[in-house]
Design an enzyme around this catalytic site. Structure first.
Site, PDB file in Angstrom:
ATOM      1  CD  GLU A 243     -16.248 103.157  -7.708  1.00 38.01           C
ATOM      2  OE1 GLU A 243     -16.562 104.309  -6.655  1.00 38.01           O
ATOM      3  OE2 GLU A 243     -15.679 102.515  -8.106  1.00 38.01           O
ATOM      4  CB  CYS A 277     -13.872 106.517  -7.387  1.00 38.68           C
ATOM      5  SG  CYS A 277     -14.612 107.507  -8.492  1.00 38.68           S
TER       6      CYS A 277
END
Length: 469
Positions: A243, A277
């Site tokens: 990720e 993020c």
């Protein structure tokens, strides 16, 4: 349940032998983190290899029961964990921050424990019977970030443990205490050696990624580091879930109500003071409502208090470290010099301690400005005007990342049509960044690959095996 001081002491090395961790809000010492070596990593991996077979043999029900007890343990120590997290990472106790993060740890443990995971019959036609099973991988390496250190660690370790694996965790060098404390609490309910945190430097992370005994790496962090992990894992053909960086776009359609969406827009962008993020990092607004959206968003942002995380009144905190503070400050200054209009913020008070950068909204900015094209990872949001939906979609898709995106509209069907055109792992409607432990999550393009959460996340922590006959 231990007191805060007892919990901190339990993870601290002998006095003077560790590395001092400083509070990003005050510059004061939070505590000392152990300095683990490559030898410590080897010992952790050896212990994990020894503990894993018996854990796998317990079966899903027993492993799930242990994870549910671990969730209870996290909740018993929730306030102590949240206080440590606030001091080390900087995020406030209140709002979608430290207490929220600790609560999410318990929630993800519970969902990982209770998500059904049964063999799947793929063919049963009277002649052929084939079932798909998922077997434990063995030892999983988990490398985590500094922005949500506890929650993302649980995202990695909960499904790994549920699927019968042992885990070796390498936390960020910025936030090791939070992860060490979380693991200490969870380990109250786990066999010895099954879950170990190795608080080392980059050499430890690099060795973990290439180690032959590690069957899979779970990594959340920058795209550059993710690429390095891909290369170092190649010789052992490790499984990977990555990720990586995102620069999420949000598109506000002309029928949206600026007042109604302003609060959700704000938190989509500024959760964890923008250090997320999958936060909203560039906002495209139709020209018909551009001024109104800017005005309403500025009203909401101006009312959000920022300061020391232990102050119950604050909901925004400092940047976690000086390097990230400098990234945000430099990007905003470059936008100002390029002629963009600063609606709010942009002038940090450098006379005060801490890495506080004010909540900043930047309007009338060129789509090619670095504040738009580079991930700022902080409390500064560029707002870009567009004339047609095709133009907005083209700009949203122009970058080589695609973690998340969002569409904002009064018409859900219209929003879904636009969402289907966006190149991102998740597209939210009238919200942004709302992850759910039941719903798969992962990136597109250079935002990584592999899915987390839900049954798909469990499958990603197993080795598929077909039994045919």
């Amino acid at each position: 349940m231990e007191t805060y001081d007892a919990l901190l002491a339990s993870i601290s090395p002998a006095s003077g032998t560790g590395r001092t961790i400083l509070d990003p809000a005050t510059g004061e010492a939070v505590g000392e983190a152990p300095i683990h070596s490559l030898e410590d990593l080897e010992q952790a991996i050896t212990a994990a290899q020894a503990a894993q077979p018996a854990w796998a043999a317990l079966g899903h029900d027993a492993r799930s029961a242990a994870l549910l007890k671990a969730a209870d343990a996290v909740e018993r120590s929730a306030e102590e964990l949240a206080r440590l997290l606030s001091r080390e990472q900087g995020k406030p106790l209140n709002g979608p921050n430290a207490r929220f993060e600790v609560g999410a740890c318990a929630a993800w443990l519970r969902v990982a424990a209770t998500t059904p995971m049964e063999p799947e019959t793929v063919v049963d036609d009277g002649e052929t019977h084939a079932e798909l099973h998922y077997k434990p991988i063995g030892v999983v390496g988990a490398i985590g970030p500094w922005n949500w250190p506890m929650m993302i660690t649980v995202w990695q370790i909960a499904p790994a443990l549920r699927m019968g694996n042992a885990v070796v965790v390498k936390p960020s060098e910025y936030t090791p205490l939070s992860v060490l404390a979380l693991a200490k609490v969870i380990n109250e309910e786990l066999p010895e050696g099954l879950l170990t945190v190795v608080s080392g430097g980059r050499d430890v992370g690099a060795r973990l990624a290439e180690h032959r005994a590690i069957g899979k790496i779970m990594f959340t962090g920058s795209t550059a580091t993710g690429k390095a992990i891909i290369k170092s894992s190649a010789d052992t053909v490790k499984r990977l879930t990555l990720e990586l960086g995102g620069n999420d776009a949000g598109i506000v359609l002309p029928d949206a109500d600026p007042t109604a969406i302003a609060q959700d827009l704000f938190w989509g962008a500024f959760i964890n003071t923008g250090q997320t993020c999958a936060a909203l990092k560039r906002l495209y607004v139709h020209t018909d409502i551009y001024g109104a959206v800017c005005e309403e968003l500025a009203k909401v942002a101006a009312a959000m208090p920022m300061g020391n995380g232990l102050d119950e009144n604050n909901v925004l905190g400092p940047l976690q470290n000086k390097a990230q503070y400098d990234v945000v400050a430099n990007l905003v200054e470059a936008a100002r010099e390029a002629g963009a209009r600063i609606l709010l913020g942009g002038n940090p008070d450098t006379s005060q301690p801490g890495y506080f950068y004010p909540t900043t909204l930047v309007a009338d900015i060129d789509n090619n400005n670095p504040l738009v094209t580079e991930e700022q990872f902080g409390p500064a949001l560029p707002i870009i005007r567009y004339d047609t939906v095709d133009e907005a979609v083209e700009k949203a898709n122009a970058l080589d990342v695609g973690l998340g995106a969002s569409v904002w509209s009064a018409n859900r069907d219209t929003a879904r049509e636009v969402a289907a055109r966006l190149q991102a792992g998740t597209v939210w409607i009238n919200k942004h960044g709302a992850v759910d432990p039941r719903i798969p999550f992962g990136g597109a393009k250079q935002s990584g690959y592999g899915l987390e959460f839900g049954v798909e996340g469990l499958k990603a922590l197993g080795v598929p095996q077909v039994i045919n006959g």
